[in-house]
Design an enzyme around this catalytic site. Structure first.
Site, PDB file in Angstrom:
ATOM      1  N   TRP A 169       0.808  -1.216   0.000  1.00 47.11           N
ATOM      2  CA  TRP A 169       0.000   0.000   0.000  1.00 47.11           C
ATOM      3  C   TRP A 169       0.844   1.269   0.000  1.00 47.11           C
ATOM      4  CZ3 TRP A 169       1.529   2.780   4.125  1.00 47.11           C
ATOM      5  CH2 TRP A 169       2.024   2.100   5.246  1.00 47.11           C
ATOM      6  N   CYS A 170       2.141   1.122   0.189  1.00 46.17           N
ATOM      7  CA  CYS A 170       3.025   2.281   0.356  1.00 46.17           C
ATOM      8  C   CYS A 170       3.406   2.889  -0.994  1.00 46.17           C
ATOM      9  CB  CYS A 170       4.281   1.862   1.134  1.00 46.17           C
ATOM     10  SG  CYS A 170       5.573   3.122   1.170  1.00 46.17           S
TER      11      CYS A 170
END
Length: 477
Positions: A169-170
């Site tokens: 998700w980064c």
């Protein structure tokens, strides 16, 4: 010319011939009592003269130390890595200073707050990191995916293991991925894992594996032979803080490989043990804590001292951030030197009581329970105290404060916040020394007063005794 007879006429203390005076036992007793009373009262007056009294007043702050205030602190964070720890200052006037480093020192510590090395220096926080170009070019995934089951195998098999700890998700992990995979492909072609084996590039999905990473992505370098931490059993490592484009990554990998002879690694590959399961499984690399000490200068207006995890090229999972801390020291203004304090023992009741109220206090939260996403806030009200001495005209200044702390749930990355507010009033303690002439006047009053009172008592006693004798003899008077 004035005659001596005329001068004698102004004599206030005319003498009575000794033959005309009469000594008495009662008079002797009163004389002794009067002498002792004079000596006692003289001693009390001398002690009072030598004692310096103080007066306290509250006035509008008239500080002579400028518009800035010094905040000194020594705070330990058992679960915040020094590579991301940032000290920030802001105030109501719009000042916003991020990642102060000039007057701040950081030391890596273990969970027991014991130092694990020398002063920490890192260029990761606040540094602009170069990334590869964002393109839609296809690439193969040539880096090895590591799990808890195969991590030990690769760390023992290869001289250097470089791992990218990422989170899908980064944003920054996504920026690094193409460059990382391209670099892994180049390194794999140049240093074949089966034939050469000196270096291998790998990756760990931190959303799937147990880890101790605080910022994503984090690139760690593990060297065979130094992968055990002495006491805790965690993999030791080095952190990579350089650029993240393909060329920079490849250059770094080749620099790591250069000092390692090829033949020694081949022998290691041929003789490596096949029973890796006999080794004790160890957890993923663990980031230690950080002790932050130093000082900052702030304006004398309401503001905040904030310690948090900050990076221009990493992302953080708020639910995993733990801002627990132990305050070893926190004070405002310059510390009074011990020599000055020893010279001013008489004013100690007025200063030194609350200038370090938070010292030794611990504030602990555990992200695994209901305390996830917790910001620890401290509200400090600061009051200045000035002591003006009369003997050497010294002005001693000290800032004292009251503190109220709380744990606050936050949707953002947790921080440790110290909100300070200075009072517009200050306490002025002034030393008041009695004048010598006042002392002399009181001594004269004591001597004269005791002598006069003793004379009156002697006269009353003498006349009473004479009256009693006349009554006994039955005489009329």
């Amino acid at each position: 010319m004035v005659s001596t007879t005329k001068i004698k006429s102004v004599d206030f203390y005319r003498k009575i011939p000794r033959d005309l005076t009469e000594a008495s036992l009662s008079g002797a007793g009163l004389s002794i009592i009067a002498a002792l009373s004079m000596m006692f009262l003289f001693g009390m007056e001398l002690s009072n003269y030598l004692t310096v009294s103080t007066s306290t007043s509250v006035i509008v702050d008239q500080s002579s130390d400028g518009d800035f205030l010094r905040i000194e602190f020594n705070i330990s964070f058992p679960a915040l890595s020094c590579e991301f720890a940032s000290v920030d200052v802001s105030d109501v006037l719009g000042t916003n200073r991020l990642n102060i480093t000039k007057t701040i020192r950081k030391y890596s510590i273990d969970p027991n707050l014991k130092p694990t090395g020398t002063e920490f220096h890192s260029g990761s926080v606040g540094k602009v990191v170069k990334h590869g170009d964002e393109t839609d070019e296809e690439y193969s995934e040539d880096s090895i995916s590591l799990t808890a089951q195969n991590f030990d195998k690769y760390s023992h098999q290869h001289a250097i293991l470089v791992v990218n700890f990422f989170a899908p998700w980064c944003y920054w992990s996504a920026r690094l991925k193409p460059s990382w995979e391209k670099a892994a492909k180049i390194i794999k072609e140049r240093y074949d894992p089966e034939m050469d084996g000196r270096i291998v590039m790998a990756k760990v999905d931190c959303t799937e594996e147990v880890h101790h990473i605080q910022g994503y992505p984090s690139i760690r370098i593990f060297r065979k032979g130094s992968d055990l931490r002495d006491e805790h059993g965690h993999h030791d490592h080095e952190s990579y803080y350089g650029d993240r484009d393909t060329d920079s990554l490849v250059t770094t990998m080749e620099t790591l490989v250069a000092p390692i002879p090829l033949e020694s690694q081949r022998l290691a590959l041929e003789n490596k043990s096949n029973n890796m399961s006999d080794h004790v499984k160890r957890p993923a690399p663990k980031s230690g804590g950080c002790r932050i000490e130093g000082f900052v200068r702030v304006k004398k207006v309401p503001g905040n001292l904030i310690i948090s995890a900050r990076s221009g090229s990493h992302s953080f999972d708020p639910s995993q951030m733990n801002m627990s801390h132990v305050i070893s020291h926190l004070s405002f203004g310059r510390k009074i030197a011990p020599r000055v304090m020893s010279d001013m023992k008489r004013v100690l009741p007025y200063i030194g009581g609350s200038h370090d109220r938070l010292n030794g206090q611990a504030y602990i939260s555990n992200p695994g329970d209901s305390n996830a996403n917790v910001t620890i806030e401290h509200y400090l009200q600061v009051v200045k105290t000035e002591v003006m001495t009369t003997r050497d005209h010294k002005l001693v200044e000290e800032y004292e404060y009251t503190a109220h702390s709380s744990l606050v749930q936050s949707l953002h990355i947790p921080v440790a916040k110290f909100h300070f507010e200075l009072s517009p009033m200050q306490v002025l303690v002034t030393e008041n020394r009695k004048s010598f002439w006042h002392f002399i006047t009181n001594v004269c009053a004591i001597i004269g007063g005791v002598f006069t009172v003793a004379g009156i008592l002697d006269s009353v006693l003498h006349n009473t005794m004479r009256l009693m004798k006349k009554v006994e003899l039955g005489k009329n008077f």
